[in-house]
Design an enzyme around this catalytic site. Structure first.
Site, PDB file in Angstrom:
ATOM      1  N   THR A 135       3.036   0.303  -0.247  1.00  0.00           N
ATOM      2  CA  THR A 135       3.571   1.264   0.710  1.00  0.00           C
ATOM      3  C   THR A 135       4.529   2.252   0.044  1.00  0.00           C
ATOM      4  OG1 THR A 135       5.053   1.409   2.615  1.00  0.00           O
ATOM      5  CG2 THR A 135       5.313  -0.516   1.250  1.00  0.00           C
ATOM      6  N   ASP A 136       4.700   3.409   0.674  1.00  0.00           N
ATOM      7  CA  ASP A 136       5.694   4.382   0.188  1.00  0.00           C
ATOM      8  C   ASP A 136       7.121   3.913   0.481  1.00  0.00           C
ATOM      9  OD1 ASP A 136       5.672   4.716   2.957  1.00  0.00           O
ATOM     10  OD2 ASP A 136       5.488   6.897   2.909  1.00  0.00           O
ATOM     11  N   GLU A 137       7.269   2.890   1.353  1.00  0.00           N
ATOM     12  CA  GLU A 137       8.615   2.471   1.750  1.00  0.00           C
ATOM     13  C   GLU A 137       9.400   1.872   0.587  1.00  0.00           C
ATOM     14  OE1 GLU A 137       8.930   0.680   5.608  1.00  0.00           O
ATOM     15  OE2 GLU A 137       7.054   1.574   6.262  1.00  0.00           O
ATOM     16  N   TYR A 161      11.237  -5.901   4.520  1.00  0.00           N
ATOM     17  CA  TYR A 161       9.806  -5.604   4.312  1.00  0.00           C
ATOM     18  C   TYR A 161       9.612  -4.813   3.024  1.00  0.00           C
ATOM     19  CZ  TYR A 161       5.462  -2.898   4.584  1.00  0.00           C
ATOM     20  OH  TYR A 161       4.267  -2.290   4.277  1.00  0.00           O
ATOM     21  N   LYS A 165       7.763  -5.838  -0.562  1.00  0.00           N
ATOM     22  CA  LYS A 165       6.633  -5.088  -1.140  1.00  0.00           C
ATOM     23  C   LYS A 165       7.002  -4.590  -2.544  1.00  0.00           C
ATOM     24  CE  LYS A 165       3.136  -4.170   0.494  1.00  0.00           C
ATOM     25  NZ  LYS A 165       1.828  -4.874   0.581  1.00  0.00           N
TER      26      LYS A 165
END
Ligand code: NAD
Ligand code: TYD
Length: 355
Positions: A135-137, A161, A165
């Site tokens: 993810t970009d997060e 989260y 990741k």
């Protein structure tokens, strides 16, 4: 090595879209390993469930014996890893499962993939790929004038989260650098489309608006996300799998930055046209500002020039066309909606939005 891919988390939102697209466009068989958490739904894959090229295995990616035996039995040419706990709000309430699945689970897959890969003949070793879907997060939050995230942006995750990741991305990187396991990593922006579990912004707003329920916008509604139609993401993943060089990572985004309030307003205005007889019309009367998410990232934006340049990929869908398709899909799949919005889903909504 067989013309088979092992997919993890294929019963979830992106994984099931990926498998459906794969079965329609590719020749290799698919083995789908999924634990069927609250987010996993075999109904998503009903149309291919009896296809001889598809096989479902119910199990946990953390269980190394199971993963190792699947790799030995099916001899896949690639492992495509979607399985994760994926909802930021749930990670704030209870991070344990995020560490177990996202960190420990990815570690188990890497270890078992490494053992399997070492045992392959040389040509097969060179062809094998471990594609990690992330993810970009992991990059944290941008200010309004900051340049979008590129593949070289420093990691700065802000939620349990995104931290889990990020940890998994680092492990994947290390397995390439240390062991030369042929890994690929993709960091994608917010997806939307069919089969998304309605705890996430877009499906939640569509379903609440139709039934006259409040549309809970966190904080001031000015947080920005870069939205990508899920089928475009799946195409990007197929392209990376086919042409990505081992050890590389690719950012994937829709080039559609919008703040949350704008998203909710667009959904409301499309529903005003499609459903003029809903309990509350115009639907925007349902918008309710609620307490902000702790540590809420302000803005995500993706620079996807690398995948465009090297792989020739571009999203096909604009937000305007993708959101219409998505809304229509939810309106036409009442049975799916009714099934997923019962039981544990109700409990989540009641406890999360009550505070
Ligand atoms: P999802 O929550 O809809 O689905 C996750 C799937 O993984 C479910 O089918 C679930 O049953 C399965 N799963 C969970 N724990 C498991 C375990 N221990 N063993 C086996 N299976 C397990 O998630 P999604 O939205 O489809 O996301 C898929 C991947 O893409 C995730 O890795 C996520 O981090 C990443 N991603 C998602 C988005 C997005 O906008 N949804 C954006 C970028 C990246
Ligand atoms: P979400 O779909 O949970 O994705 P992510 O947190 O991974 O970006 O949320 C998207 C944006 O919408 C995020 O800024 C939080 C916001 N949001 C709301 O305002 N209200 C809601 O009820 C939800 C679920 C999200």
């Amino acid at each position: 090595m067989e013309n088979t891919i092992l997919v993890t988390g294929g019963a979830g939102f992106i994984g099931s879209n990926f498998i459906l697209q794969w079965m329609a466009k590719e020749r290799a068989s698919v083995v789908n390993l999924d634990k069927l958490t609250y987010a996993g739904n075999l109904r998503n894959l009903e149309q291919i469930s009896s296809d001889t090229r598809y096989q479902f295995v119910h199990g946990d990616i953390v269980e190394r014996k199971l993963v190792g035996s699947l790799l030995e039995r099916h001899g896949p040419r690639a492992l495509v890893h979607f399985a994760a706990e994926s909802h930021v709000d749930r990670s704030i309430r209870g991070p344990d499962d995020f560490i177990s699945t996202n960190v420990q689970g990815t570690f188990s897959l890497l270890e078992e993939a490494r053992a399997y890969w070492i045992g392959l003949p040389e040509g097969d070793q060179a062809a094998f790929r471990f594609l990690h879907v992330s993810t970009d997060e992991v990059y944290g939050s941008l200010g309004p004038d900051d340049a979008p995230f590129s593949e070289t942006t420093a990691y700065a995750p802000n939620s349990p989260y995104s931290a889990s990741k990020a940890a998994s991305d680092h492990l994947v990187r290390a397995y390439y650098k240390t062991y030369r396991l042929p890994t690929l990593t993709t960091n994608c922006s917010n997806n939307y489309g069919p089969y998304q579990f309605p705890e996430k912004l877009i499906p939640l707003m569509i379903l609440n608006a139709c039934s006259g329920k409040a549309l809970p916008v966190y904080g001031d509604g000015q947080n920005v996300r870069d939205w990508l139609f899920v089928e475009d993401h799946c195409e990007a993943l197929r392209t990376v799998l086919e042409r990505g060089k081992p050890g590389e990572s690719f950012n994937i985004g829709g080039g559609e930055e919008k703040h949350n309030l704008e998203i909710v307003e667009i959904i409301c205005s499309i529903l005003d046209d499609l459903r003029p007889h809903d309990p509350v019309v115009p639907h925007r009367k349902l918008i309710t500002f609620v307490k902000d998410r702790p540590g809420h990232d302000r803005r995500y934006a993706i620079d996807c020039r690398k995948i465009e340049r090297i792989q020739g990929w571009k999203p096909r869908e604009s937000f305007e066309s993708g959101i219409r398709k998505t809304i229509r899909w939810y309106l036409e799949h009442e049975a799916w909606v009714n099934e997923v919005t019962s039981g544990s889903y109700r409990q989540w909504i009641e406890s999360h939005y009550a505070t």
